[in-house]
Design a protein around this motif. Sequence first.
Motif, mmCIF file in Angstrom:
data_model
loop_
_atom_site.group_PDB
_atom_site.id
_atom_site.type_symbol
_atom_site.label_atom_id
_atom_site.label_comp_id
_atom_site.label_asym_id
_atom_site.label_seq_id
_atom_site.Cartn_x
_atom_site.Cartn_y
_atom_site.Cartn_z
ATOM 1 N N VAL A 1 41.347 28.180 36.477
ATOM 2 C CA VAL A 1 41.697 29.339 35.649
ATOM 3 C C VAL A 1 42.103 28.894 34.249
ATOM 4 O O VAL A 1 41.629 29.431 33.236
ATOM 5 N N LYS A 2 42.985 27.906 34.176
ATOM 6 C CA LYS A 2 43.454 27.449 32.867
ATOM 7 C C LYS A 2 42.305 26.921 32.010
ATOM 8 O O LYS A 2 42.206 27.225 30.812
ATOM 9 N N LEU A 3 41.432 26.110 32.611
ATOM 10 C CA LEU A 3 40.364 25.481 31.842
ATOM 11 C C LEU A 3 39.290 26.487 31.439
ATOM 12 O O LEU A 3 38.814 26.463 30.297
ATOM 13 N N ALA A 4 38.889 27.362 32.360
ATOM 14 C CA ALA A 4 37.878 28.364 32.022
ATOM 15 C C ALA A 4 38.387 29.283 30.914
ATOM 16 O O ALA A 4 37.628 29.656 30.003
ATOM 17 N N HIS A 5 39.658 29.650 30.979
ATOM 18 C CA HIS A 5 40.257 30.481 29.934
ATOM 19 C C HIS A 5 40.234 29.742 28.593
ATOM 20 O O HIS A 5 39.853 30.318 27.559
ATOM 21 N N ALA A 6 40.622 28.454 28.608
ATOM 22 C CA ALA A 6 40.658 27.683 27.364
ATOM 23 C C ALA A 6 39.264 27.465 26.791
ATOM 24 O O ALA A 6 39.111 27.298 25.567
ATOM 25 N N LEU A 7 38.238 27.472 27.638
ATOM 26 C CA LEU A 7 36.854 27.332 27.185
ATOM 27 C C LEU A 7 36.298 28.638 26.615
ATOM 28 O O LEU A 7 35.179 28.663 26.103
ATOM 29 N N GLY A 8 37.056 29.720 26.735
ATOM 30 C CA GLY A 8 36.683 30.967 26.092
ATOM 31 C C GLY A 8 35.992 31.983 26.969
ATOM 32 O O GLY A 8 35.538 33.023 26.477
ATOM 33 N N ALA A 9 35.895 31.721 28.275
ATOM 34 C CA ALA A 9 35.237 32.658 29.186
ATOM 35 C C ALA A 9 36.156 33.827 29.527
ATOM 36 O O ALA A 9 37.383 33.752 29.380
ATOM 37 N N HIS A 10 35.548 34.918 30.001
ATOM 38 C CA HIS A 10 36.296 36.010 30.615
ATOM 39 C C HIS A 10 36.507 35.604 32.072
ATOM 40 O O HIS A 10 35.552 35.461 32.828
ATOM 41 N N VAL A 11 37.767 35.399 32.461
ATOM 42 C CA VAL A 11 38.080 34.776 33.746
ATOM 43 C C VAL A 11 38.610 35.803 34.741
ATOM 44 O O VAL A 11 39.554 36.540 34.440
ATOM 45 N N VAL A 12 37.990 35.819 35.904
ATOM 46 C CA VAL A 12 38.445 36.663 37.011
ATOM 47 C C VAL A 12 38.889 35.746 38.144
ATOM 48 O O VAL A 12 38.109 34.932 38.639
ATOM 49 N N ALA A 13 40.133 35.854 38.540
ATOM 50 C CA ALA A 13 40.671 35.050 39.635
ATOM 51 C C ALA A 13 40.556 35.829 40.944
ATOM 52 O O ALA A 13 40.864 37.027 40.986
ATOM 53 N N PHE A 14 40.114 35.142 41.993
ATOM 54 C CA PHE A 14 40.017 35.739 43.319
ATOM 55 C C PHE A 14 41.074 35.123 44.227
ATOM 56 O O PHE A 14 41.190 33.892 44.323
ATOM 57 N N THR A 15 41.821 35.978 44.897
ATOM 58 C CA THR A 15 42.837 35.524 45.832
ATOM 59 C C THR A 15 42.840 36.434 47.047
ATOM 60 O O THR A 15 42.437 37.606 46.955
ATOM 61 N N THR A 16 43.265 35.914 48.185
ATOM 62 C CA THR A 16 43.403 36.755 49.377
ATOM 63 C C THR A 16 44.757 37.443 49.413
ATOM 64 O O THR A 16 45.000 38.283 50.274
ATOM 65 N N SER A 17 45.634 37.104 48.472
ATOM 66 C CA SER A 17 47.011 37.572 48.525
ATOM 67 C C SER A 17 47.377 38.407 47.296
ATOM 68 O O SER A 17 47.312 37.913 46.158
ATOM 69 N N GLU A 18 47.768 39.626 47.510
ATOM 70 C CA GLU A 18 48.230 40.486 46.428
ATOM 71 C C GLU A 18 49.414 39.854 45.688
ATOM 72 O O GLU A 18 49.579 40.039 44.472
ATOM 73 N N SER A 19 50.215 39.075 46.401
ATOM 74 C CA SER A 19 51.411 38.482 45.806
ATOM 75 C C SER A 19 51.090 37.468 44.710
ATOM 76 O O SER A 19 51.959 37.110 43.914
ATOM 77 N N LYS A 20 49.828 37.002 44.659
ATOM 78 C CA LYS A 20 49.449 36.021 43.645
ATOM 79 C C LYS A 20 48.866 36.664 42.387
ATOM 80 O O LYS A 20 48.475 35.966 41.454
ATOM 81 N N ARG A 21 48.791 37.981 42.347
ATOM 82 C CA ARG A 21 48.160 38.660 41.219
ATOM 83 C C ARG A 21 48.846 38.310 39.892
ATOM 84 O O ARG A 21 48.192 37.917 38.926
#
Length: 350
Positions: free
Chosen positions: A192-212
Amino acid sequence: MTVLAYGAHTAKTPLQPLQIERRAPGSHDVQIKIAFCGVCHSDLHTARSEWGGTLFPCVPGHEIVGHVTAVGSDVTKFQVGDTVGVGCLVDSCQHCSSCDAGLEQYCENGFTGTYNGATSDAPGHTLGGYSQQIVVSDKFVLQIRHAADQLAAVAPLLCAGITTWSPLRHWKVGPGMKVGIVGIGGLGHMGVKLAHALGAHVVAFTTSESKRQDALALGADEVVVSRNVTEMKDHKNSFNFILNTVAASHDLDAFTALLKRDGTLCLVGVPEHPHPSPTVSALIFRRRTIAGSLIGGIAETQEMLDFCADKGIVSDIEMISIQQIDDAYDRMQLNDVKYRFVIDNGSLAA
């Protein structure tokens, strides 16, 4: 030279103090006093022989940061006092097509891992970073430019960082691309950190709502709970690239359906049991690809470290003493760490 270390004598016994031998630096060697060593899930798998083939005694650790204490007569890139790192590799054949391309991780004659790899040094296999010192060929030593107070958090970049950086760079992730990161753990949070720093639109996938909220804080533009069918459906046919960091066996179809035509789902986690076979039509009718990627070569690891130094990127860590390592392993299996344990190697002398 005899140094203190921590390692396992068998797959069923806790890690314990050891005395190990390190070779005297040869003409192309760098001797490093280890300050910090990250704890990778591979360490646990190897020490407990969950993948088989573990050579004992096993001293894990391949996310190493420290300072140069001696160099060989032919070493020109490093000098005593330099802050340096060592990652997952300490040798390769240096003459195959992969090595010639700077992709030592794909060495066609087999690279030498930082631990559990064949070597002429006693005891016949490499011993890793859960130790006071290490001696490594200068070709496999990395320069570190981060500030001194960041060095512990730099250590995981040597595995978790490069494992995510290499595929992001290979698939040319950057501005204008929609990129997914599956799993928000040791690897995923760096993705997440690296893709964001590279300028992409980043979508994180998690199985846990608590990690949103955590994922958003790491730099994700959006977060999808992968168990939520509606949230997943909203992103159908929209991703250029998805990096899947999850090491547990799971259904890949849910993610391939999210790819655009010519999109790629890249796997960097090795599951204990094979993933269910993907639906081939989902690939054929959109020319989608399921691919894999392994750590990174020395040149791209240096590139990643320099990029992270320039952008102020480090891993999110929890510092432990070496005496806490078995508890840390147990917690890792419960996903009870945000997001990487790092050993203070000064604790070896305690």
